[in-house]
Scaffold this motif. Structure first.
Motif, PDB file in Angstrom:
ATOM      1  N   VAL A 158       0.834  -1.202   0.000  1.00 31.83           N
ATOM      2  CA  VAL A 158       0.000   0.000   0.000  1.00 31.83           C
ATOM      3  C   VAL A 158       0.867   1.251   0.000  1.00 31.83           C
ATOM      4  O   VAL A 158       0.627   2.197  -0.764  1.00 31.83           O
ATOM      5  CB  VAL A 158      -0.956  -0.012   1.214  1.00 31.83           C
ATOM      6  CG1 VAL A 158      -1.572   1.363   1.432  1.00 31.83           C
ATOM      7  CG2 VAL A 158      -2.048  -1.056   1.006  1.00 31.83           C
ATOM      8  N   ILE A 159       1.898   1.274   0.836  1.00 30.84           N
ATOM      9  CA  ILE A 159       2.769   2.448   0.901  1.00 30.84           C
ATOM     10  C   ILE A 159       3.496   2.653  -0.419  1.00 30.84           C
ATOM     11  O   ILE A 159       3.592   3.774  -0.940  1.00 30.84           O
ATOM     12  CB  ILE A 159       3.764   2.303   2.064  1.00 30.84           C
ATOM     13  CG1 ILE A 159       3.014   2.430   3.397  1.00 30.84           C
ATOM     14  CG2 ILE A 159       4.872   3.365   1.984  1.00 30.84           C
ATOM     15  CD1 ILE A 159       3.861   2.141   4.608  1.00 30.84           C
ATOM     16  N   GLY A 160       4.017   1.562  -0.992  1.00 22.28           N
ATOM     17  CA  GLY A 160       4.707   1.673  -2.276  1.00 22.28           C
ATOM     18  C   GLY A 160       3.798   2.190  -3.374  1.00 22.28           C
ATOM     19  O   GLY A 160       4.188   3.042  -4.184  1.00 22.28           O
ATOM     20  N   ILE A 161       2.556   1.689  -3.406  1.00 28.28           N
ATOM     21  CA  ILE A 161       1.624   2.082  -4.467  1.00 28.28           C
ATOM     22  C   ILE A 161       1.147   3.520  -4.292  1.00 28.28           C
ATOM     23  O   ILE A 161       1.092   4.283  -5.259  1.00 28.28           O
ATOM     24  CB  ILE A 161       0.420   1.112  -4.509  1.00 28.28           C
ATOM     25  CG1 ILE A 161       0.877  -0.245  -5.046  1.00 28.28           C
ATOM     26  CG2 ILE A 161      -0.705   1.672  -5.372  1.00 28.28           C
ATOM     27  CD1 ILE A 161      -0.204  -1.307  -5.049  1.00 28.28           C
ATOM     28  N   ILE A 162       0.821   3.918  -3.065  1.00 32.43           N
ATOM     29  CA  ILE A 162       0.284   5.264  -2.890  1.00 32.43           C
ATOM     30  C   ILE A 162       1.358   6.329  -3.116  1.00 32.43           C
ATOM     31  O   ILE A 162       1.073   7.402  -3.656  1.00 32.43           O
ATOM     32  CB  ILE A 162      -0.375   5.423  -1.500  1.00 32.43           C
ATOM     33  CG1 ILE A 162      -1.232   6.696  -1.481  1.00 32.43           C
ATOM     34  CG2 ILE A 162       0.661   5.451  -0.386  1.00 32.43           C
ATOM     35  CD1 ILE A 162      -2.085   6.839  -0.253  1.00 32.43           C
ATOM     36  N   PHE A 163       2.597   6.035  -2.752  1.00 32.46           N
ATOM     37  CA  PHE A 163       3.678   6.972  -3.062  1.00 32.46           C
ATOM     38  C   PHE A 163       3.843   7.099  -4.580  1.00 32.46           C
ATOM     39  O   PHE A 163       3.985   8.206  -5.110  1.00 32.46           O
ATOM     40  CB  PHE A 163       4.993   6.490  -2.434  1.00 32.46           C
ATOM     41  CG  PHE A 163       5.152   6.871  -0.987  1.00 32.46           C
ATOM     42  CD1 PHE A 163       4.055   7.176  -0.201  1.00 32.46           C
ATOM     43  CD2 PHE A 163       6.404   6.905  -0.398  1.00 32.46           C
ATOM     44  CE1 PHE A 163       4.188   7.518   1.123  1.00 32.46           C
ATOM     45  CE2 PHE A 163       6.562   7.250   0.940  1.00 32.46           C
ATOM     46  CZ  PHE A 163       5.450   7.556   1.705  1.00 32.46           C
ATOM     47  N   ALA A 164       3.827   5.966  -5.270  1.00 31.32           N
ATOM     48  CA  ALA A 164       3.978   5.986  -6.734  1.00 31.32           C
ATOM     49  C   ALA A 164       2.791   6.685  -7.391  1.00 31.32           C
ATOM     50  O   ALA A 164       2.958   7.477  -8.329  1.00 31.32           O
ATOM     51  CB  ALA A 164       4.126   4.560  -7.262  1.00 31.32           C
ATOM     52  N   TRP A 165       1.582   6.403  -6.915  1.00 31.69           N
ATOM     53  CA  TRP A 165       0.380   7.036  -7.468  1.00 31.69           C
ATOM     54  C   TRP A 165       0.419   8.550  -7.286  1.00 31.69           C
ATOM     55  O   TRP A 165       0.106   9.312  -8.204  1.00 31.69           O
ATOM     56  CB  TRP A 165      -0.844   6.440  -6.770  1.00 31.69           C
ATOM     57  CG  TRP A 165      -2.173   6.827  -7.330  1.00 31.69           C
ATOM     58  CD1 TRP A 165      -3.076   7.689  -6.784  1.00 31.69           C
ATOM     59  CD2 TRP A 165      -2.779   6.337  -8.533  1.00 31.69           C
ATOM     60  NE1 TRP A 165      -4.206   7.767  -7.562  1.00 31.69           N
ATOM     61  CE2 TRP A 165      -4.054   6.945  -8.643  1.00 31.69           C
ATOM     62  CE3 TRP A 165      -2.378   5.434  -9.518  1.00 31.69           C
ATOM     63  CZ2 TRP A 165      -4.918   6.688  -9.708  1.00 31.69           C
ATOM     64  CZ3 TRP A 165      -3.249   5.174 -10.581  1.00 31.69           C
ATOM     65  CH2 TRP A 165      -4.483   5.790 -10.661  1.00 31.69           C
ATOM     66  N   ASN A 166       0.843   8.987  -6.112  1.00 26.56           N
ATOM     67  CA  ASN A 166       0.933  10.414  -5.823  1.00 26.56           C
ATOM     68  C   ASN A 166       1.955  11.105  -6.725  1.00 26.56           C
ATOM     69  O   ASN A 166       1.676  12.147  -7.321  1.00 26.56           O
ATOM     70  CB  ASN A 166       1.306  10.604  -4.351  1.00 26.56           C
ATOM     71  CG  ASN A 166       1.284  12.058  -3.926  1.00 26.56           C
ATOM     72  OD1 ASN A 166       0.246  12.703  -3.908  1.00 26.56           O
ATOM     73  ND2 ASN A 166       2.445  12.584  -3.564  1.00 26.56           N
ATOM     74  N   LYS A 172       6.116  13.624 -10.988  1.00 27.86           N
ATOM     75  CA  LYS A 172       7.401  13.614 -10.284  1.00 27.86           C
ATOM     76  C   LYS A 172       7.936  12.199 -10.099  1.00 27.86           C
ATOM     77  O   LYS A 172       8.486  11.861  -9.050  1.00 27.86           O
ATOM     78  CB  LYS A 172       7.264  14.288  -8.919  1.00 27.86           C
ATOM     79  CG  LYS A 172       6.845  15.746  -8.974  1.00 27.86           C
ATOM     80  CD  LYS A 172       6.704  16.323  -7.573  1.00 27.86           C
ATOM     81  CE  LYS A 172       6.298  17.789  -7.605  1.00 27.86           C
ATOM     82  NZ  LYS A 172       6.132  18.338  -6.230  1.00 27.86           N
ATOM     83  N   LEU A 173       7.755  11.358 -11.101  1.00 24.00           N
ATOM     84  CA  LEU A 173       8.229   9.982 -10.978  1.00 24.00           C
ATOM     85  C   LEU A 173       9.738   9.903 -10.788  1.00 24.00           C
ATOM     86  O   LEU A 173      10.240   8.976 -10.154  1.00 24.00           O
ATOM     87  CB  LEU A 173       7.817   9.176 -12.219  1.00 24.00           C
ATOM     88  CG  LEU A 173       6.364   8.667 -12.255  1.00 24.00           C
ATOM     89  CD1 LEU A 173       6.106   7.911 -13.543  1.00 24.00           C
ATOM     90  CD2 LEU A 173       6.053   7.795 -11.047  1.00 24.00           C
ATOM     91  N   SER A 174      10.468  10.878 -11.329  1.00 26.22           N
ATOM     92  CA  SER A 174      11.926  10.869 -11.165  1.00 26.22           C
ATOM     93  C   SER A 174      12.334  11.060  -9.708  1.00 26.22           C
ATOM     94  O   SER A 174      13.435  10.675  -9.301  1.00 26.22           O
ATOM     95  CB  SER A 174      12.557  11.972 -12.027  1.00 26.22           C
ATOM     96  OG  SER A 174      12.063  13.249 -11.650  1.00 26.22           O
ATOM     97  N   GLU A 175      11.444  11.659  -8.896  1.00 27.06           N
ATOM     98  CA  GLU A 175      11.738  11.884  -7.485  1.00 27.06           C
ATOM     99  C   GLU A 175      11.284  10.728  -6.600  1.00 27.06           C
ATOM    100  O   GLU A 175      11.489  10.757  -5.382  1.00 27.06           O
ATOM    101  CB  GLU A 175      11.055  13.178  -7.009  1.00 27.06           C
ATOM    102  CG  GLU A 175      11.498  14.423  -7.770  1.00 27.06           C
ATOM    103  CD  GLU A 175      10.743  15.662  -7.322  1.00 27.06           C
ATOM    104  OE1 GLU A 175      10.047  15.573  -6.282  1.00 27.06           O
ATOM    105  OE2 GLU A 175      10.847  16.705  -7.994  1.00 27.06           O
ATOM    106  N   LEU A 176      10.664   9.712  -7.208  1.00 27.72           N
ATOM    107  CA  LEU A 176      10.104   8.619  -6.421  1.00 27.72           C
ATOM    108  C   LEU A 176      11.156   7.839  -5.633  1.00 27.72           C
ATOM    109  O   LEU A 176      10.918   7.512  -4.460  1.00 27.72           O
ATOM    110  CB  LEU A 176       9.314   7.674  -7.330  1.00 27.72           C
ATOM    111  CG  LEU A 176       8.536   6.549  -6.643  1.00 27.72           C
ATOM    112  CD1 LEU A 176       7.540   7.108  -5.634  1.00 27.72           C
ATOM    113  CD2 LEU A 176       7.818   5.699  -7.690  1.00 27.72           C
TER     114      LEU A 176
END
Length: 232
Positions: A158-166, A172-176
């Protein structure tokens, strides 16, 4: 999360391969033609299979509405802390409401709502169905196993997905990677302290059909922390 199945065939929300379903329907038709007394049972079985194969719209909508509620409360709290001095001195309720609502981040609200509707709601429902399929008995061993699996599998997912979704919505995928490095582990550890007691209640007392709603209600409080973490 999307690969978790709700039944033994491993398909999402109980969906199996199309050709398997086709063969089952043909076999059932032959059996019904040769044995009419079994037609009612077969029809009931097909109805049950169809119900388990549908997208869990009710659970998804419930999760979306409650995640939206949590995000709204989190945003209002952040603006209250930011503008509390001016709000305290204001006697006009319209001014207070305006100061709290005029800066509402609707894109952030849409981001969170779509996450609940498309990802968390159906994904967590499939996860709970999978756990109950594997461990149907209500006993202490299964309860502990479900709580542990919830923390080491569902929590990080859940944490991995919501950070990526946000970050995807914000472009800002480069900042993920840096977001994961700086915030993922602290968020996960804080989540353990909050979600382990909630998970014990969820698996021990709450029926299957109400578990997504219960966890989403709990996430309203969790969003106070999670929303601030994602908005850094």
């Amino acid at each position: 999360m999307g690969s978790l199945g709700a039944s033994g065939n491993g398909g999402l929300w109980g969906l199996g391969p199309f050709h398997n379903n086709t063969h089952r329907r043909r076999d059932k038709k032959r059996n019904n033609d040769s044995n009419p007394s079994s037609s009612k049972n077969a029809a009931a079985g097909e109805s049950s299979t169809a119900a388990s194969s549908r997208f869990p719209l009710k659970q998804a909508a419930t999760a979306a509405s409650l995640v939206l509620t949590g995000d709204t409360i989190a945003q209002l709290r952040q603006r209250w802390l930011k503008n509390k001095d001016s709000v305290r001195h204001s006697q006009d309720l319209k001014d207070i409401a305006s100061s709290l609502l005029c800066e509402h981040d609707w894109m952030r609200a849409l981001r969170m709502t779509s996450y609940g509707l498309l990802l968390y709601g159906p994904g967590s429902y499939a996860w709970y169905q999978y756990l109950d399929h594997c461990m149907p008995k209500q006993n202490a061993q299964n309860l502990v196993t479900k709580v542990v699996l919830n923390q080491i599998v569902l929590g990080p997912t859940v944490i991995g997905i919501i950070f990526a979704w946000n970050n995807l919505w914000q472009g800002k995928l480069s900042e993920l990677p840096n977001k994961y490095k700086n915030d993922a582990l602290p968020t996960l550890l804080t989540g353990f302290r909050f979600w382990i007691p909630v998970s014990i209640l969820n698996f021990g007392l709450v029926p299957l059909q109400a578990r997504v709603a219960f966890m989403s209600m709990s996430s309203i409080f969790w969003n106070f922390y999670l929303s601030s973490t994602m908005s850094r």
